[in-house]
Write a protein that holds these residues in place. Structure first.
Motif, PDB file in Angstrom:
ATOM      1  N   THR A  59       0.835  -1.198   0.000  1.00  0.00           N
ATOM      2  CA  THR A  59       0.000   0.000   0.000  1.00  0.00           C
ATOM      3  C   THR A  59       0.869   1.247   0.000  1.00  0.00           C
ATOM      4  O   THR A  59       1.936   1.283   0.612  1.00  0.00           O
ATOM      5  N   GLY A  60       0.390   2.271  -0.675  1.00  0.00           N
ATOM      6  CA  GLY A  60       1.072   3.555  -0.710  1.00  0.00           C
ATOM      7  C   GLY A  60       0.331   4.482  -1.655  1.00  0.00           C
ATOM      8  O   GLY A  60      -0.474   4.032  -2.471  1.00  0.00           O
ATOM      9  N   THR A  61       0.599   5.765  -1.570  1.00  0.00           N
ATOM     10  CA  THR A  61      -0.067   6.698  -2.467  1.00  0.00           C
ATOM     11  C   THR A  61       0.231   6.352  -3.915  1.00  0.00           C
ATOM     12  O   THR A  61      -0.663   6.310  -4.757  1.00  0.00           O
ATOM     13  N   ALA A  62       1.498   6.107  -4.233  1.00  0.00           N
ATOM     14  CA  ALA A  62       1.859   5.737  -5.601  1.00  0.00           C
ATOM     15  C   ALA A  62       1.419   4.312  -5.904  1.00  0.00           C
ATOM     16  O   ALA A  62       0.830   4.038  -6.947  1.00  0.00           O
ATOM     17  N   ALA A  63       1.685   3.387  -4.986  1.00  0.00           N
ATOM     18  CA  ALA A  63       1.370   1.970  -5.193  1.00  0.00           C
ATOM     19  C   ALA A  63      -0.123   1.696  -5.131  1.00  0.00           C
ATOM     20  O   ALA A  63      -0.603   0.704  -5.691  1.00  0.00           O
ATOM     21  N   GLU A  64      -0.880   2.573  -4.434  1.00  0.00           N
ATOM     22  CA  GLU A  64      -2.289   2.321  -4.120  1.00  0.00           C
ATOM     23  C   GLU A  64      -2.375   0.966  -3.400  1.00  0.00           C
ATOM     24  O   GLU A  64      -1.719   0.790  -2.383  1.00  0.00           O
ATOM     25  N   VAL A  65      -3.137   0.000  -3.890  1.00  0.00           N
ATOM     26  CA  VAL A  65      -3.096  -1.359  -3.341  1.00  0.00           C
ATOM     27  C   VAL A  65      -2.636  -2.280  -4.472  1.00  0.00           C
ATOM     28  O   VAL A  65      -3.357  -2.477  -5.441  1.00  0.00           O
ATOM     29  N   THR A  66      -1.418  -2.789  -4.332  1.00  0.00           N
ATOM     30  CA  THR A  66      -0.819  -3.617  -5.383  1.00  0.00           C
ATOM     31  C   THR A  66      -0.537  -5.018  -4.852  1.00  0.00           C
ATOM     32  O   THR A  66       0.200  -5.180  -3.874  1.00  0.00           O
ATOM     33  N   PRO A  67      -1.103  -6.057  -5.480  1.00  0.00           N
ATOM     34  CA  PRO A  67      -0.823  -7.437  -5.056  1.00  0.00           C
ATOM     35  C   PRO A  67       0.654  -7.794  -5.252  1.00  0.00           C
ATOM     36  O   PRO A  67       1.324  -7.271  -6.143  1.00  0.00           O
ATOM     37  N   VAL A  68       1.133  -8.697  -4.430  1.00  0.00           N
ATOM     38  CA  VAL A  68       2.494  -9.227  -4.546  1.00  0.00           C
ATOM     39  C   VAL A  68       2.405 -10.720  -4.827  1.00  0.00           C
ATOM     40  O   VAL A  68       1.700 -11.444  -4.115  1.00  0.00           O
ATOM     41  N   GLY A  69       3.098 -11.169  -5.850  1.00  0.00           N
ATOM     42  CA  GLY A  69       3.099 -12.590  -6.201  1.00  0.00           C
ATOM     43  C   GLY A  69       4.310 -13.334  -5.709  1.00  0.00           C
ATOM     44  O   GLY A  69       4.272 -14.561  -5.534  1.00  0.00           O
ATOM     45  N   GLN A  70       5.423 -12.581  -5.449  1.00  0.00           N
ATOM     46  CA  GLN A  70       6.657 -13.253  -5.048  1.00  0.00           C
ATOM     47  C   GLN A  70       7.559 -12.299  -4.282  1.00  0.00           C
ATOM     48  O   GLN A  70       7.689 -11.123  -4.628  1.00  0.00           O
ATOM     49  N   ILE A  71       8.168 -12.805  -3.228  1.00  0.00           N
ATOM     50  CA  ILE A  71       9.212 -12.093  -2.481  1.00  0.00           C
ATOM     51  C   ILE A  71      10.375 -13.056  -2.330  1.00  0.00           C
ATOM     52  O   ILE A  71      10.274 -14.049  -1.598  1.00  0.00           O
ATOM     53  N   GLY A  72      11.469 -12.791  -3.012  1.00  0.00           N
ATOM     54  CA  GLY A  72      12.579 -13.748  -2.982  1.00  0.00           C
ATOM     55  C   GLY A  72      12.116 -15.102  -3.487  1.00  0.00           C
ATOM     56  O   GLY A  72      11.592 -15.220  -4.591  1.00  0.00           O
ATOM     57  N   ASP A  73      12.267 -16.126  -2.671  1.00  0.00           N
ATOM     58  CA  ASP A  73      11.835 -17.479  -3.049  1.00  0.00           C
ATOM     59  C   ASP A  73      10.419 -17.796  -2.580  1.00  0.00           C
ATOM     60  O   ASP A  73       9.923 -18.903  -2.820  1.00  0.00           O
ATOM     61  N   TYR A  74       9.760 -16.863  -1.925  1.00  0.00           N
ATOM     62  CA  TYR A  74       8.417 -17.103  -1.397  1.00  0.00           C
ATOM     63  C   TYR A  74       7.368 -16.626  -2.400  1.00  0.00           C
ATOM     64  O   TYR A  74       7.493 -15.544  -2.972  1.00  0.00           O
TER      65      TYR A  74
END
Length: 289
Positions: free
Chosen positions: A253-268
């Motif tokens: 979440t953020g003003t620029a990001a608004e609400v953006t899903p995340v599909g991957q963080i590193g190997d997760y």
């Protein structure tokens, strides 16, 4: 609007007056350029209205005080200036950037109390911060840099100097084909992305890092309130790195990001699940209501 940010048509508000975009310049010995004596806000206008505009203006003044820089404009004056900028540029949906900084003056060392505090407000049309990640989920690297202790920096200020490790982290992430990077804090807990707060979902409940050493974003606060109004349990707490494996969904979440899903963080990996999509859609409706 596209192209270089220093070579565009339009108007920018500087120190109380609208000036041509290309004339909105500062001297090379501006204190902020050398010592990061600068605070800023990023805001979005939807249908001609800036979301949480007054809260952003209030936070700008608070950030200035936190870095010992009293900004010589009131909230009402800043609000009027933002309205001027949007009108002068003919924008309805736009990103708005307000920045206050120590200018050039009698001081050119670490101290800068005799230098004037200047301010500028610009706006431009800006789409999704992470491109098509809103549909398929952003891919995040894990940064080698950590958010520092609040004993070392005024972590509640949206201050330019605090973003240098974010810039380095995002450059490294982009070099790996990622959209952004997730950062741990100085204790090793999950903190945030380089310019956005982070949320996780497990068993229908939401977990988000406790904002005790990084900025408690206005969008973050809005989304937490929306979740609670929906009856979703929200846990603001310290999150250990090993917990990432057990989370099912994730978003930023953020003003620029608004609400953006995340599909991957590193190997997760994470699914772009129903709750993620629901809160993203609800936020979109909310900012335009």
């Amino acid at each position: 609007m596209a192209g270089r940010y220093d070579d565009r048509d339009g108007k920018i508000w500087m120190d109380g007056a609208l000036v041509d975009w290309r004339d909105a310049n500062v001297h090379v010995l501006t204190h902020a350029l050398h010592y990061a004596s600068s605070v800023f806000e990023g805001e979005r206008a939807y249908n001609g209205k800036i979301f949480l505009s007054r809260e952003h203006s209030e936070r700008l003044l608070t950030s200035g005080r936190l870095i010992d820089m009293e900004i010589p404009w009131t909230v009402d004056q800043i609000e009027a200036a933002k309205t001027q900028v949007l009108k002068a540029n003919g924008f309805s949906d736009a990103y708005v950037r307000a920045v206050a900084f120590r200018g050039a003056g009698e001081d050119m060392g670490v101290a800068s109390s005799r230098n004037p505090v200047r301010m500028a407000i610009a706006a431009w049309e800006w789409g999704a911060y992470y491109g098509d990640a809103k549909m398929k989920g952003a891919k995040l690297d894990i940064s080698r840099w950590k958010r520092p202790s609040p004993e070392t920096i005024p972590s509640a200020a949206k201050a330019a100097g605090l973003y240098m490790i974010c810039t380095m982290s995002k450059h490294a992430a982009e070099a790996k084909g990622c959209s952004d990077a997730m950062m741990f804090d100085y204790r090793g807990y999950v903190a945030e992305a380089t310019g956005a707060n982070i949320f996780f979902v497990k068993d229908g409940e939401v977990h988000t890092p406790l904002a005790d050493c990084f900025l408690n974003g206005l969008t973050r606060q809005t989304v937490i309130r929306m979740l609670k109004e929906k009856g979703v349990a929200v846990h603001e707490r310290h999150i250990l790195p090993q917990e990432l494996e057990g989370f099912e969904q994730c978003w930023l979440t953020g003003t620029a990001a608004e609400v953006t899903p995340v599909g991957q963080i590193g190997d997760y990996t994470f699914e772009v699940g129903a709750l993620t999509r629901d809160i993203a859609e609800q936020y979109e409706r909310h900012v335009r209501s």
